[in-house]
Design a protein around this motif. Structure first.
Motif, PDB file in Angstrom:
ATOM      1  N   CYS A  15       0.826  -1.218   0.000  1.00  0.00           N
ATOM      2  CA  CYS A  15       0.000   0.000   0.000  1.00  0.00           C
ATOM      3  C   CYS A  15       0.857   1.263   0.000  1.00  0.00           C
ATOM      4  CB  CYS A  15      -0.920   0.013   1.224  1.00  0.00           C
ATOM      5  SG  CYS A  15      -2.414  -0.946   1.033  1.00  0.00           S
ATOM      6  N   THR A  16       1.873   1.297   0.852  1.00  0.00           N
ATOM      7  CA  THR A  16       2.702   2.501   0.927  1.00  0.00           C
ATOM      8  C   THR A  16       3.455   2.737  -0.383  1.00  0.00           C
ATOM      9  OG1 THR A  16       4.515   1.258   1.961  1.00  0.00           O
ATOM     10  CG2 THR A  16       2.934   2.337   3.425  1.00  0.00           C
ATOM     11  N   ALA A  17       3.888   1.642  -1.034  1.00  0.00           N
ATOM     12  CA  ALA A  17       4.550   1.788  -2.328  1.00  0.00           C
ATOM     13  C   ALA A  17       3.569   2.300  -3.375  1.00  0.00           C
ATOM     14  CB  ALA A  17       5.139   0.444  -2.767  1.00  0.00           C
ATOM     15  N   ALA A  18       2.317   1.815  -3.327  1.00  0.00           N
ATOM     16  CA  ALA A  18       1.304   2.272  -4.275  1.00  0.00           C
ATOM     17  C   ALA A  18       0.944   3.737  -4.049  1.00  0.00           C
ATOM     18  CB  ALA A  18       0.063   1.393  -4.169  1.00  0.00           C
ATOM     19  N   LEU A  19       0.884   4.155  -2.786  1.00  0.00           N
ATOM     20  CA  LEU A  19       0.553   5.547  -2.481  1.00  0.00           C
ATOM     21  C   LEU A  19       1.663   6.493  -2.924  1.00  0.00           C
ATOM     22  CD1 LEU A  19      -1.101   5.120   1.032  1.00  0.00           C
ATOM     23  CD2 LEU A  19      -2.239   5.775  -1.099  1.00  0.00           C
ATOM     24  N   ALA A  20       2.905   6.009  -2.935  1.00  0.00           N
ATOM     25  CA  ALA A  20       3.998   6.837  -3.439  1.00  0.00           C
ATOM     26  C   ALA A  20       3.828   7.106  -4.935  1.00  0.00           C
ATOM     27  CB  ALA A  20       5.342   6.151  -3.166  1.00  0.00           C
ATOM     28  N   ARG A  21       3.244   6.146  -5.659  1.00  0.00           N
ATOM     29  CA  ARG A  21       3.004   6.312  -7.095  1.00  0.00           C
ATOM     30  C   ARG A  21       1.703   7.063  -7.376  1.00  0.00           C
ATOM     31  NH1 ARG A  21       5.932   2.221 -10.153  1.00  0.00           N
ATOM     32  NH2 ARG A  21       4.296   2.277 -11.755  1.00  0.00           N
ATOM     33  N   TYR A  22       0.739   6.950  -6.457  1.00  0.00           N
ATOM     34  CA  TYR A  22      -0.564   7.601  -6.635  1.00  0.00           C
ATOM     35  C   TYR A  22      -0.897   8.408  -5.380  1.00  0.00           C
ATOM     36  CZ  TYR A  22      -0.955   4.297 -10.499  1.00  0.00           C
ATOM     37  OH  TYR A  22      -0.742   3.587 -11.652  1.00  0.00           O
ATOM     38  N   VAL A  35     -11.127  13.474  -5.163  1.00  0.00           N
ATOM     39  CA  VAL A  35      -9.667  13.591  -5.201  1.00  0.00           C
ATOM     40  C   VAL A  35      -9.068  12.996  -6.463  1.00  0.00           C
ATOM     41  CG1 VAL A  35      -9.591  13.530  -2.680  1.00  0.00           C
ATOM     42  CG2 VAL A  35      -9.200  11.428  -3.975  1.00  0.00           C
ATOM     43  N   CYS A  36      -9.798  12.129  -7.137  1.00  0.00           N
ATOM     44  CA  CYS A  36      -9.259  11.506  -8.351  1.00  0.00           C
ATOM     45  C   CYS A  36     -10.393  10.913  -9.162  1.00  0.00           C
ATOM     46  CB  CYS A  36      -8.215  10.445  -8.020  1.00  0.00           C
ATOM     47  SG  CYS A  36      -8.907   8.968  -7.227  1.00  0.00           S
ATOM     48  N   ASP A  37     -10.075  10.538 -10.390  1.00  0.00           N
ATOM     49  CA  ASP A  37     -11.057   9.870 -11.237  1.00  0.00           C
ATOM     50  C   ASP A  37     -10.802   8.360 -11.239  1.00  0.00           C
ATOM     51  OD1 ASP A  37      -8.828   9.511 -12.853  1.00  0.00           O
ATOM     52  OD2 ASP A  37      -9.372  11.129 -14.227  1.00  0.00           O
ATOM     53  N   GLY A  38     -11.605   7.646 -12.024  1.00  0.00           N
ATOM     54  CA  GLY A  38     -11.481   6.193 -12.055  1.00  0.00           C
ATOM     55  C   GLY A  38     -10.155   5.709 -12.594  1.00  0.00           C
ATOM     56  N   GLY A  39      -9.507   6.503 -13.455  1.00  0.00           N
ATOM     57  CA  GLY A  39      -8.224   6.092 -14.004  1.00  0.00           C
ATOM     58  C   GLY A  39      -7.157   5.993 -12.934  1.00  0.00           C
ATOM     59  N   THR A  40      -7.108   6.998 -12.037  1.00  0.00           N
ATOM     60  CA  THR A  40      -6.133   6.967 -10.948  1.00  0.00           C
ATOM     61  C   THR A  40      -6.434   5.840  -9.981  1.00  0.00           C
ATOM     62  OG1 THR A  40      -5.775   9.362 -11.113  1.00  0.00           O
ATOM     63  CG2 THR A  40      -5.179   8.294  -9.030  1.00  0.00           C
ATOM     64  N   ALA A  41      -7.716   5.701  -9.614  1.00  0.00           N
ATOM     65  CA  ALA A  41      -8.099   4.639  -8.683  1.00  0.00           C
ATOM     66  C   ALA A  41      -7.789   3.266  -9.272  1.00  0.00           C
ATOM     67  CB  ALA A  41      -9.582   4.756  -8.346  1.00  0.00           C
ATOM     68  N   GLY A  42      -8.095   3.098 -10.568  1.00  0.00           N
ATOM     69  CA  GLY A  42      -7.807   1.822 -11.210  1.00  0.00           C
ATOM     70  C   GLY A  42      -6.322   1.543 -11.308  1.00  0.00           C
ATOM     71  N   GLY A  43      -5.526   2.593 -11.563  1.00  0.00           N
ATOM     72  CA  GLY A  43      -4.077   2.417 -11.624  1.00  0.00           C
ATOM     73  C   GLY A  43      -3.506   1.997 -10.289  1.00  0.00           C
ATOM     74  N   ARG A  48      -4.559  -1.659  -9.635  1.00  0.00           N
ATOM     75  CA  ARG A  48      -3.852  -2.589 -10.517  1.00  0.00           C
ATOM     76  C   ARG A  48      -2.405  -2.769 -10.057  1.00  0.00           C
ATOM     77  NH1 ARG A  48      -5.291  -6.783 -12.653  1.00  0.00           N
ATOM     78  NH2 ARG A  48      -3.381  -7.545 -11.696  1.00  0.00           N
ATOM     79  N   TYR A  49      -1.770  -1.687  -9.588  1.00  0.00           N
ATOM     80  CA  TYR A  49      -0.404  -1.803  -9.084  1.00  0.00           C
ATOM     81  C   TYR A  49      -0.365  -2.696  -7.842  1.00  0.00           C
ATOM     82  CZ  TYR A  49       4.114  -0.615  -7.055  1.00  0.00           C
ATOM     83  OH  TYR A  49       5.365  -0.697  -6.512  1.00  0.00           O
ATOM     84  N   VAL A  50      -1.345  -2.520  -6.935  1.00  0.00           N
ATOM     85  CA  VAL A  50      -1.416  -3.375  -5.744  1.00  0.00           C
ATOM     86  C   VAL A  50      -1.570  -4.833  -6.151  1.00  0.00           C
ATOM     87  CG1 VAL A  50      -2.807  -3.959  -3.712  1.00  0.00           C
ATOM     88  CG2 VAL A  50      -2.296  -1.561  -4.225  1.00  0.00           C
ATOM     89  N   ALA A  51      -2.471  -5.094  -7.119  1.00  0.00           N
ATOM     90  CA  ALA A  51      -2.693  -6.462  -7.577  1.00  0.00           C
ATOM     91  C   ALA A  51      -1.432  -7.049  -8.214  1.00  0.00           C
ATOM     92  CB  ALA A  51      -3.863  -6.500  -8.561  1.00  0.00           C
TER      93      ALA A  51
END
Length: 451
Positions: A286-293, A424-432, A435-438
Motif C-alpha cells: 500500500c505505501t509503495a502504491a501511495l507513493a506512485r498515486y 480527489v481523483c477519477d477512475g483512471g487513478t483509482a484503477g491504476g 492494478r499496481y497493488v494487484a
C-alpha cells in the motif's frame, strides 16, 4: 486534621467532553497513593484508567458503573493527611491519563471489622457491588452486569457457561431472548430498570428499556430494546454518518493470484528472526502504491475548496474488539519495513483488545487497510474513514481455479477492492492504484523497484 479534596473528571484530550464509568478501582475507605488509578472509564476513543493526584483515604465516589459523566464533574473525594502511610497532602498535578509521577502501587483495600476479605473474583472486578446480600454473582465484566440490571434480569437465575460458572454476555443475551420468546417483556410491568443514583443523588444515565411496538388491536405486545449510541460505538456512528453525507465515494475491485505472495512470506518466515505477517506485506504494498498515486493519500478541505495531499502515510487498519470495531493508526508507515510493520500491528492490536489505545493511536490516519478476509468473506464496499480519501479492502485468500501460464490450475486467489473519494481523483487513478497493488500481490518482485 485531614483535609477533604475533590477530584474531578479531568480533560482527557482530543476534544472529549464526557466519559462513561466502566469499573471503579477503589471503594470508600480505601487508602490511595498519588497517581494511583481509581476508575476505568470509556471515552469515544478508548478505555482508559484515571489516576488520582491526591494521597489519602477515599471518602466518597460519584456515579455508578454505567453512568456518563461530563468533564469537570466530581469523581471522588479524598481525605488527605489521613493516610496510614503519612503521605503528603500535595497532589501530583498530573491528572491527564497516561501521565504520573510514579507507577501506581497495588491496590490496598481496608477490611472493616467483621467484614470478610474480598474474593479473587471481586479483586478482579468480576463481582458487582449492587448484588443481593446473600453472596456475589460472578460476571465477566461490569457491562454484562449492567445489561442484566437494565433489563430487569436476576443474575441468580442464570447458570454461567464460563469457567467456574462465570456468567458471560452470551448467557444474559440468551436469557433475554428466551424471555421474549415466552411472551414476557424483558422489564417487569410498571417498572423501569433505571440504575439508582448513589447517596449523593447524582443523575443517572439513560438505560435500555422495553418499549411496546406498534401492533394491530388484540395483537401480543413485542419487546423493543433501545441501546444508547455512546462511547466508541457512538463515535463510530457519528464518523460513518458524516462520511456518507460528505464523501461521494466509488468502489472498484479486482481478483488477484496471491500464490507467489504467500510463497514469499513462507520463505521469509523460514529464515531466522521475527515472523512477518501477511498484513505487514499488504501494508508495504500500500505505501509503495501511495507513493506512485499520492492523490489517494489526501483529504478534502471544502471550506477552502482545496485537496490537501499528505507526505506521510499514517496507515489505519481495522481491528475487531469486544467493544466494537476500532481503527488504530501506524504512524509513518512509509518509513517502515515489513518487520517493523509486523511489530507495530501486533502492539496496536493487543492494545486495542485490552482497551488501552490512546487518542493519538486512534486518530490522524491518512489511508486505511481493511482485511475483512478474517471474517471469511470475499468482498466488501466499506465506508471511507472520514476525513481520509480511500480504503483498500482485502478479502479471504482461498484456492480457486485460475488460468496460470496458459493452463488451468488451482491458485490462491484474493479479491481486492478500493473505495475512494471521487473528489480527489477519477477512475483512471483509482484503477491504476488498484492494478499496481494487484501486480505486487501476484508478482512480489515488482515491489523491489520501490524498496
Amino acid at each position: 486534621m485531614a483535609q477533604v479534596l475533590e477530584f474531578k473528571l479531568p480533560d482527557l484530550g482530543e476534544g472529549l467532553t464526557e466519559a462513561g464509568i466502566v469499573r471503579w478501582l477503589v471503594e470508600v475507605g480505601d487508602v490511595v497513593a498519588v497517581d494511583q488509578p481509581v476508575v476505568e472509564v470509556e471515552t469515544a476513543k478508548a478505555m482508559v484508567e484515571v489516576p488520582c493526584p491526591y494521597a489519602g483515604v477515599v471518602t466518597a465516589r460519584f456515579g455508578e458503573e454505567g453512568t456518563e459523566l461530563p468533564v469537570g464533574a466530581p469523581l471522588i473525594t479524598v481525605a488527605v493527611g489521613a493516610s496510614a502511610s503519612g503521605a503528603p497532602a500535595e497532589g501530583s498535578g498530573n491528572v491527564l491519563v497516561g501521565y504520573g509521577t510514579s507507577q501506581a502501587p497495588a491496590r490496598r483495600r481496608r477490611v472493616r471489622p467483621g467484614q470478610p476479605a474480598p474474593t479473587a473474583a471481586a479483586a478482579n472486578g468480576q463481582v458487582g457491588a449492587s448484588e443481593p446480600a446473600d453472596g456475589p454473582v460472578p460476571v465477566i465484566s461490569p457491562l454484562v452486569r449492567r445489561l442484566a440490571r437494565e433489563n430487569g434480569l436476576d443474575l441468580r437465575e442464570l447458570n454461567g457457561s464460563g469457567p467456574d460458572g462465570l456468567i458471560l454476555r452470551a448467557d444474559v443475551e440468551y436469557a433475554l431472548r428466551a424471555a421474549a420468546a415466552q411472551g414476557r417483556t424483558a422489564v417487569p410491568a410498571g417498572h423501569t430498570a433505571m440504575p439508582s443514583a448513589d447517596e449523593h443523588h447524582l443523575p443517572v444515565a439513560p438505560t435500555t428499556t422495553a418499549t411496546p411496538a406498534l401492533s394491530a388491536p388484540n395483537a401480543p405486545t413485542a419487546a423493543v430494546t433501545r441501546i444508547p449510541l455512546k462511547g466508541i460505538q457512538g463515535a463510530a456512528a457519528d464518523k460513518l454518518s458524516r462520511s456518507r453525507r460528505e464523501i461521494p465515494d466509488a468502489t472498484c475491485w479486482v481478483d488477484a493470484d496471491a500464490t507467489e505472495l504467500m510463497r514469499a512470506r513462507t520463505a521469509m518466515n523460514a529464515a531466522a528472526g521475527p515472523k512477518i505477517s501477511l498484513l505487514a506485506l499488504l501494508a508495504r504494498i500500500c505505501t509503495a502504491a501511495l507513493a506512485r498515486y499520492p492523490e489517494l493519500n489526501s483529504t478534502v478541505d471544502m471550506e477552502a475548496r482545496e485537496i490537501v495531499r499528505l507526505d506521510a502515510v499514517h496507515l489505519g487498519f481495522a481491528a475487531q474488539t469486544e467493544r466494537g470495531l476500532v481503527v488504530p493508526v501506524v504512524r509513518d508507515a512509509q518509513a517502515r519495513d515489513a518487520q517493523s510493520l509486523t511489530a507495530e500491528f501486533a502492539r496496536l492490536t493487543e492494545s486495542a483488545r485490552a482497551g488501552r489505545l490512546t487518542p493519538r493511536e486512534l486518530t490522524g490516519g491518512t489511508f486505511t487497510l481493511n482485511n475483512y478476509g478474517v471474517f471469511g468473506v470475499d468482498g466488501s464496499t466499506p465506508i471511507i474513514n472520514h476525513p481520509e480519501a480511500a480504503m483498500l479492502g482485502v478479502g479471504r485468500i482461498v484456492p480457486k481455479p485460475w488460468v496460470h501460464e496458459g493452463e488451468l490450475a488451482v491458485r490462491q486467489v484474493v479479491q481486492l477492492s478500493l473505495t475512494f473519494d471521487h473528489r480527489v481523483c477519477d477512475g483512471g487513478t483509482a484503477g491504476g492504484f488498484l492494478r499496481y497493488v494487484a501486480d505486487c500481490v501476484e508478482q512480489p518482485a515488482v515491489l523491489l523497484r520501490t524498496l
